[in-house]
Structures are given as C-alpha cells and as structure tokens.
Write a protein that holds these residues in place. Sequence first.
Motif, mmCIF file in Angstrom:
data_model
loop_
_atom_site.group_PDB
_atom_site.id
_atom_site.type_symbol
_atom_site.label_atom_id
_atom_site.label_comp_id
_atom_site.label_asym_id
_atom_site.label_seq_id
_atom_site.Cartn_x
_atom_site.Cartn_y
_atom_site.Cartn_z
ATOM 1 N N PHE A 46 0.601 -1.161 0.112
ATOM 2 C CA PHE A 46 -0.017 0.053 0.008
ATOM 3 C C PHE A 46 0.942 1.177 -0.048
ATOM 4 C CE2 PHE A 46 -3.749 -2.485 1.393
ATOM 5 C CZ PHE A 46 -4.842 -2.126 0.469
ATOM 6 N N ALA A 47 1.981 1.166 0.559
ATOM 7 C CA ALA A 47 2.878 2.416 0.710
ATOM 8 C C ALA A 47 3.360 2.523 -0.864
ATOM 9 C CB ALA A 47 3.965 2.157 1.613
ATOM 10 N N LEU A 48 3.596 1.495 -1.205
ATOM 11 C CA LEU A 48 4.190 1.831 -2.805
ATOM 12 C C LEU A 48 3.198 2.298 -3.671
ATOM 13 C CD1 LEU A 48 6.685 1.323 -4.742
ATOM 14 C CD2 LEU A 48 5.667 -0.907 -5.139
ATOM 15 N N LYS A 49 1.813 1.733 -3.562
ATOM 16 C CA LYS A 49 0.771 2.094 -4.413
ATOM 17 C C LYS A 49 0.507 3.691 -4.032
ATOM 18 C CE LYS A 49 -4.050 0.941 -5.186
ATOM 19 N NZ LYS A 49 -5.338 0.180 -4.946
ATOM 20 N N MET A 50 0.324 3.960 -2.788
ATOM 21 C CA MET A 50 0.048 5.495 -2.700
ATOM 22 C C MET A 50 0.926 6.204 -2.517
ATOM 23 S SD MET A 50 -3.280 5.187 -1.660
ATOM 24 C CE MET A 50 -3.583 6.683 -0.938
ATOM 25 N N GLY A 51 2.181 5.877 -2.538
ATOM 26 C CA GLY A 51 3.550 6.810 -2.593
ATOM 27 C C GLY A 51 3.426 7.460 -1.249
ATOM 28 N N VAL A 52 3.271 6.730 -0.346
ATOM 29 C CA VAL A 52 3.559 7.345 1.194
ATOM 30 C C VAL A 52 4.457 6.204 1.861
ATOM 31 C CG1 VAL A 52 1.034 8.213 1.196
ATOM 32 C CG2 VAL A 52 1.371 6.009 1.986
ATOM 33 N N SER A 53 4.548 6.931 3.093
ATOM 34 C CA SER A 53 5.678 6.118 3.931
ATOM 35 C C SER A 53 4.837 4.803 4.612
ATOM 36 C CB SER A 53 6.060 6.988 5.007
ATOM 37 O OG SER A 53 5.215 7.345 5.967
ATOM 38 N N ARG A 54 5.499 3.867 5.162
ATOM 39 C CA ARG A 54 4.949 2.691 5.859
ATOM 40 C C ARG A 54 4.287 3.291 7.194
ATOM 41 N NH1 ARG A 54 8.304 -2.624 5.898
ATOM 42 N NH2 ARG A 54 6.403 -3.248 7.117
ATOM 43 N N ALA A 55 4.917 4.316 7.849
ATOM 44 C CA ALA A 55 4.375 4.806 9.089
ATOM 45 C C ALA A 55 2.721 5.259 8.791
ATOM 46 C CB ALA A 55 5.375 5.791 9.397
ATOM 47 N N VAL A 56 2.563 6.012 7.492
ATOM 48 C CA VAL A 56 1.387 6.396 7.377
ATOM 49 C C VAL A 56 0.438 5.101 7.026
ATOM 50 C CG1 VAL A 56 -0.061 7.529 5.550
ATOM 51 C CG2 VAL A 56 1.984 8.608 6.342
ATOM 52 N N VAL A 57 0.789 4.055 6.150
ATOM 53 C CA VAL A 57 0.122 3.036 5.981
ATOM 54 C C VAL A 57 -0.342 2.359 7.535
ATOM 55 C CG1 VAL A 57 -0.264 0.762 4.866
ATOM 56 C CG2 VAL A 57 0.841 2.909 3.895
ATOM 57 N N ARG A 58 0.693 2.245 8.382
ATOM 58 C CA ARG A 58 0.691 1.539 9.484
ATOM 59 C C ARG A 58 -0.461 2.263 10.309
ATOM 60 N NH1 ARG A 58 5.602 1.918 10.954
ATOM 61 N NH2 ARG A 58 6.235 -0.075 9.848
#
Length: 241
Positions: A46-58
């Motif tokens: 999801f981080a790759l798909k959204m272009g966000v950090s893993r912290a945001v996805v977490r």
Amino acid sequence: MHKSLVVQDSVEASESLVAQTMRAITDHIRDAELKLGQPIPSESAFALKMGVSRAVVREAFSSLAMVGVIEVGNGRRARVGGIDETVLPIILNHAVLTEQVSVQQIYDVRRAIEQRTVVLAALRRTPAEAEMIVNFAAAMDRDFNDPNLVQQSDISFHETIARASKNPMFALIVSSFRIVTEKTWYIGWASRPTDEDRRNNVMCHKRIAAAILQQDAKEAEALMVEHFDNSVRALLAAGIT
C-alpha cells in the motif's frame, strides 16, 4: 512561517494522507470483492501504491483495525475483519455523555427501529427464538420484585427480538443501545408511580411475546409502539429529556 503553523500544517497533511490511505484500503477490499478473513496487501504494497511512508500505512491499518474493518496480528497478513459490536455502543454512550444527543433522541430512534424489528420477528422467528422471547417476558413477571433481574430480562427480550428479525443490522443497532438502557432503565422503572404501573409494563412485554409466538405482526407492532410511548412518558416524568 511561524514554527507552530508549520507543525500544524504538517499534522494536517499527515492526517489527510492517513485518511486517503484508509479509503484506498477499503476501496481495495470492495474492488477485489474480499470477504471476511481474506488477506489484504501488505503495508509495503500500500505504501508503494499510495506513494506514502509505511508509517502512514501503519497508522491507517491501526485506525481500521480499531473499528474492526481489518484484523492485524503479529506475524501474519492483515485480513478483512468482521463486524465489531463494541464500536457503536461506545459511540452512542459518548454522544449521550457529552450531550451531543439526548436520551429522548435515543429512545425516538429505538422506537422507530424496534417497531420494525418486532414485525419482522413475528414473521421470521424460529420456534426456539419465540420460546426465548416468551421466557424472557415470563422472567420479568416472575422476578418482578428484583429490578436487577427484571432489567436484564428486559434488555435480553429486546435484543432477542432484534436477532429474530433476521436482519443483522437491526441486531447490531439494538444491542448497541444496551449501555444507555442500563443507565436509564432504573429511572424509568422508579418513575412509574405504582407497582400496578410497573406490572402493566411487564404485562405489555408478555403480550408482545404472545403476538410474536402467534406470528401476529400487526398486534406485535401496535404493542411495541404502546410500550415505547409509555416508556418515554415515564422518562419525561422523571425529568429525562
């Protein structure tokens, strides 16, 4: 720009990314037609798909897990979660405690919902469910001198009717009223001026149960309306608005 404004903008941007990621996760569950218990993509995906950090996805995963949309656990992929019956009661109780809604408004919603659930229960209940409903009403009569027992049978009576409607949303909503009902039930019971009035309330439950047993939806609906009208009057008499 002032440092505090920079920090505020950063927080708001982070919250926006989390909200966007939460929507992306729920959109994926919908678009992929995932069912209860099936895995969803990893935080990294999801981080790759959204272009966000893993912290945001977490944080998005954590927020969705808190309301039961997904289930997360150490060592395994996050999965589609089941309905969490603990969430809605907390929201309703918070709304009442902070005076965002009133007890009377809760009862107004209950009246509308339970007017429908009792009709469906009369039409759809199984013999075992009808027996349970009759037994809870009988227990209210039997335990009349012990309000604690009457209260528990009363709440179980209404929750069983909701389950007997065979609509899980009604069952979820009616069960969510339990916390508020437990806090107001004794007030309504005590505000009825005589034991005869309290006994009439119990007998109304027995008549509702009999109508459900006989699969008389029209009678069951009329009696449920009567029951809620009387309950609202009792709470108004006690100053509960």
